[in-house]
Design an enzyme around this catalytic site. Structure first.
Site, PDB file in Angstrom:
ATOM      1  N   CYS A   1      -3.256   1.655   6.930  1.00 56.63           N
ATOM      2  CA  CYS A   1      -3.482   1.189   8.311  1.00 56.63           C
ATOM      3  C   CYS A   1      -4.095   2.268   9.187  1.00 56.63           C
ATOM      4  O   CYS A   1      -4.648   1.962  10.236  1.00 56.63           O
ATOM      5  CB  CYS A   1      -2.164   0.793   8.956  1.00 56.63           C
ATOM      6  SG  CYS A   1      -1.355  -0.501   8.089  1.00 56.63           S
TER       7      CYS A   1
ATOM      8  N   ASN B   1       0.808  -1.225   0.000  1.00 52.20           N
ATOM      9  CA  ASN B   1       0.000   0.000   0.000  1.00 52.20           C
ATOM     10  C   ASN B   1       0.845   1.280   0.000  1.00 52.20           C
ATOM     11  O   ASN B   1       0.376   2.334  -0.427  1.00 52.20           O
ATOM     12  CB  ASN B   1      -1.039  -0.006   1.127  1.00 52.20           C
ATOM     13  CG  ASN B   1      -0.421  -0.010   2.503  1.00 52.20           C
ATOM     14  OD1 ASN B   1       0.744  -0.379   2.666  1.00 52.20           O
ATOM     15  ND2 ASN B   1      -1.182   0.375   3.500  1.00 52.20           N
TER      16      ASN B   1
ATOM     17  N   ARG C   1      10.998   4.302   5.307  1.00 51.70           N
ATOM     18  CA  ARG C   1      10.764   4.557   6.730  1.00 51.70           C
ATOM     19  C   ARG C   1      11.532   3.549   7.596  1.00 51.70           C
ATOM     20  O   ARG C   1      11.917   3.847   8.709  1.00 51.70           O
ATOM     21  CB  ARG C   1       9.257   4.432   6.975  1.00 51.70           C
ATOM     22  CG  ARG C   1       8.829   4.764   8.347  1.00 51.70           C
ATOM     23  CD  ARG C   1       7.415   5.280   8.339  1.00 51.70           C
ATOM     24  NE  ARG C   1       6.452   4.229   8.546  1.00 51.70           N
ATOM     25  CZ  ARG C   1       5.131   4.439   8.573  1.00 51.70           C
ATOM     26  NH1 ARG C   1       4.655   5.640   8.359  1.00 51.70           N
ATOM     27  NH2 ARG C   1       4.312   3.462   8.788  1.00 51.70           N
TER      28      ARG C   1
ATOM     29  N   GLU D   1       8.319   4.429  14.076  1.00 56.59           N
ATOM     30  CA  GLU D   1       9.108   4.723  12.871  1.00 56.59           C
ATOM     31  C   GLU D   1       9.043   6.215  12.589  1.00 56.59           C
ATOM     32  O   GLU D   1       8.007   6.852  12.806  1.00 56.59           O
ATOM     33  CB  GLU D   1       8.524   3.943  11.691  1.00 56.59           C
ATOM     34  CG  GLU D   1       8.647   2.433  11.887  1.00 56.59           C
ATOM     35  CD  GLU D   1       8.232   1.646  10.658  1.00 56.59           C
ATOM     36  OE1 GLU D   1       7.173   1.940  10.075  1.00 56.59           O
ATOM     37  OE2 GLU D   1       8.977   0.735  10.266  1.00 56.59           O
TER      38      GLU D   1
ATOM     39  N   GLU E   1       4.586  -2.805  12.620  1.00 59.40           N
ATOM     40  CA  GLU E   1       3.537  -1.801  12.381  1.00 59.40           C
ATOM     41  C   GLU E   1       2.382  -2.572  11.758  1.00 59.40           C
ATOM     42  O   GLU E   1       2.429  -2.941  10.590  1.00 59.40           O
ATOM     43  CB  GLU E   1       4.106  -0.703  11.477  1.00 59.40           C
ATOM     44  CG  GLU E   1       3.318   0.565  11.533  1.00 59.40           C
ATOM     45  CD  GLU E   1       2.390   0.696  10.357  1.00 59.40           C
ATOM     46  OE1 GLU E   1       1.207   0.317  10.522  1.00 59.40           O
ATOM     47  OE2 GLU E   1       2.832   1.151   9.293  1.00 59.40           O
TER      48      GLU E   1
ATOM     49  N   THR F   1      -1.759  -7.946  11.520  1.00 56.20           N
ATOM     50  CA  THR F   1      -1.477  -8.432  12.872  1.00 56.20           C
ATOM     51  C   THR F   1      -1.254  -9.942  12.852  1.00 56.20           C
ATOM     52  O   THR F   1      -0.371 -10.462  13.547  1.00 56.20           O
ATOM     53  CB  THR F   1      -2.648  -8.037  13.808  1.00 56.20           C
ATOM     54  OG1 THR F   1      -2.667  -6.603  13.864  1.00 56.20           O
ATOM     55  CG2 THR F   1      -2.478  -8.582  15.208  1.00 56.20           C
TER      56      THR F   1
HETATM   57  C1  SIN Z   1       0.317   2.265   6.570  1.00 55.52           C
HETATM   58  O1  SIN Z   1      -0.780   2.169   6.070  1.00 55.52           O
HETATM   59  O2  SIN Z   1       0.904   1.264   6.981  1.00 55.52           O
HETATM   60  C2  SIN Z   1       1.060   3.566   6.701  1.00 55.52           C
HETATM   61  C3  SIN Z   1       0.223   4.766   6.621  1.00 55.52           C
HETATM   62  C4  SIN Z   1       1.012   6.048   6.679  1.00 55.52           C
HETATM   63  O3  SIN Z   1       2.244   6.050   6.774  1.00 55.52           O
HETATM   64  O4  SIN Z   1       0.385   7.095   6.657  1.00 55.52           O
END
Ligand code: SIN
Length: 481
Positions: A288, A155, A163, A460, A254, A234
């Site tokens: 996320c 994504n 990161r 992060e 994460e 998860t």
């Molecule tokens: C993610 O969806 O894992 C990261 C979202 C973000 O960095 O804004």
């Protein structure tokens, strides 16, 4: 269209070279029309092992380079990514379906992690502690952990890589990246640019292939890897944690989220609607931190639903390469099935579809708003990861907090209010790693990103980001006369 083909590579990158151990290939699919945009060599555990060996040997010299050397290389890499931003954004949109403007935004976001940690590298300070007896002198030094395995999702094909690896490289670690098989091309393009920037052989390696479980297992079980950093579900995070337990590897995770977005009756409703649109429909809801549950106070419920529905109606579905497009396709058919299942479940339990609700061939889903959502519905507990916005009703602040915290997840949360005291009370009560107040967009390289509960561990980005890639070494000099 720009000449993005100059950045298309279809093999893993290990020890400064394009390499394949396997002869078979897998197809990279454009989710917009299901066309094939690349044929990539399908490597596996064997090449991951080779990449780990190479990274392990490169670590011996990389860790000794000066912070300035590392910082200069990282800045060169940053410049090359920015110079090639249109080409990389095109590749990203082709393989992920992300609207082009969002792909450009992600390239800035991803590159900013490199720039930030190129600067932070110079501030990786240790400490001097007063001796606990008069003849002792004490120091605390920060040392790189070693080889880092970065397992990254589709994504954010660039930002989730940078990161993780920018802080790792900044402190002197070497890395092996295993990007998602849905988006290998963006990962290979940026690894190539790192090579062009002058990173020594073996410092950054990317292995591409479809066998996620075996490749992940090698990274987790190989004793030459010191740390795993993973972004994903998860469920997978728990498997990786088990696999890392034998070697007691360090882990940053994460993981999933179930973000509540609370609208109190004193909120600026127009601002809340704007925040809900961006916080829900960013990359079609496939992040996320995207809003999973909208909780609205009774007195403003109908007004919010009406305004939000009117705003979401204008979102344009289509090919990410078309500049008008705001919502692209979903990543795969599994995502479409999940949306259908959630809608059927919600309508069978009293949910009222205010907007959308339909699959659009070949792989789109309409922005969907469901009123009268309740805690029995699937999305009350599960991550949607798509463009469905369920709206729940609450009466009191206490009830909203209870509903918001009623989840195993604890990544991002949001609330809207004009009451200063409430901002403090609610912020303190929310069991989340991230709280957005009167704001639906919270991501930046300058802030610590991560969750509590089953949303993971570690942070992060920000000034804290490098801490997860160093070991503290306490040095005691005794008998100083
Ligand atoms: C993610 O969806 O894992 C990261 C979202 C973000 O960095 O804004």
């Amino acid at each position: 269209m720009n000449d993005y083909s100059k950045l298309i590579f279809e093999k893993s990158f290990v020890n400064g070279e394009w390499i394949n151990e396997s002869d078979s290939k897998f197809e990279v699919i454009n989710p917009f029309d299901l066309s094939v945009i690349g044929q990539v060599y399908n490597d596996d555990r064997l090449l991951v092992k080779k990449a780990i060996d190479v990274a392990h040997s490169a670590f011996k010299t990389w860790k000794k380079t000066s912070v300035k050397e590392r910082s200069i290389l990282m800045m060169r890499w940053y410049d090359l990514i920015v110079q090639n931003k249109n080409e990389i954004a095109t590749i990203m949109t082709l393989e992920s379906g992300k609207p082009f403007a969002e792909s450009l935004g992600e390239i800035d976001y991803g590159a900013n992690y490199i720039q930030w940690f190129a600067e932070e590298a110079k501030r990786n300070y240790g400490d001097v502690i007063p001796g606990f007896t008069s003849e002792k002198r004490i120091m605390v030094l920060k040392e790189p952990v070693g080889v880092v395995g970065a397992i990254t999702p589709w994504n954010f094909p660039i930002a989730m890589i940078t990161r993780k690896i920018a802080p790792a490289l900044a402190v002197g670690c070497t890395v092996v990246i295993r990007p998602s098989e849905e988006t290998p091309l963006t990962a290979l393009a940026i690894n190539y640019l790192a090579h062009e920037a002058g990173f020594p052989k073996g410092v950054i390696n990317t292995v591409v292939g479809t066998n996620a479980s075996e490749m992940g297992k090698e990274l987790c079980e190989n004793s030459k890897v010191s740390k795993i950093s993973f972004t994903g579900s998860t469920t997978v995070g728990k498997i990786l944690m088990q696999q890392c337990s034998d070697s007691l590897k360090k882990l940053s995770l994460e993981l999933g989220g179930n973000a509540p977005f609370i609208v109190f009756d004193d909120a600026d409703l127009d601002l809340a609607v704007k925040g809900a649109i961006s916080g829900k429909f960013r990359f079609g809801g496939q992040t996320c931190v995207c809003i999973n549950r909208i909780l609205v106070q009774k007195n403003v419920y109908d007004a919010f639903v009406e305004k939000f529905t009117a705003a979401a109606k204008n979102l344009k579905l289509g090919n990410g390469l078309n500049p008008e497009t705001q919502i692209g396709p979903l990543i795969n058919q599994i995502a479409i099935e999940r949306m259908n299942e959630m809608i059927q479940d919600a309508t069978s339990k009293g949910g009222e579809i205010k907007l959308g609700g339909n699959f659009v061939a070949p792989q789109f889903f309409e922005p969907t708003i469901i009123a009268n959502a309740n805690s029995e519905m699937l999305f009350a507990k599960n991550e949607i990861f798509g463009p469905i916005a369920p709206i729940f009703k609450f009466k009191t602040e206490e009830e909203a907090i209870e509903m918001a915290n009623d989840t195993i997840y604890g990544l991002a949360s949001y609330f809207y209010t004009k009451d200063l005291n409430r901002t403090w009370r609610v912020r303190e009560a929310l069991e989340y790693g991230i709280v957005g107040i009167n704001d639906g967009l919270i991501s930046s390289e300058m802030v610590p990103f991560g969750g509590v509960k089953q949303s993971g561990q570690g942070r992060e980005g920000s000034k804290y980001g490098m801490d997860y890639y160093v070991d503290l070494k306490y040095v005691c000099i005794g008998n100083v006369k």
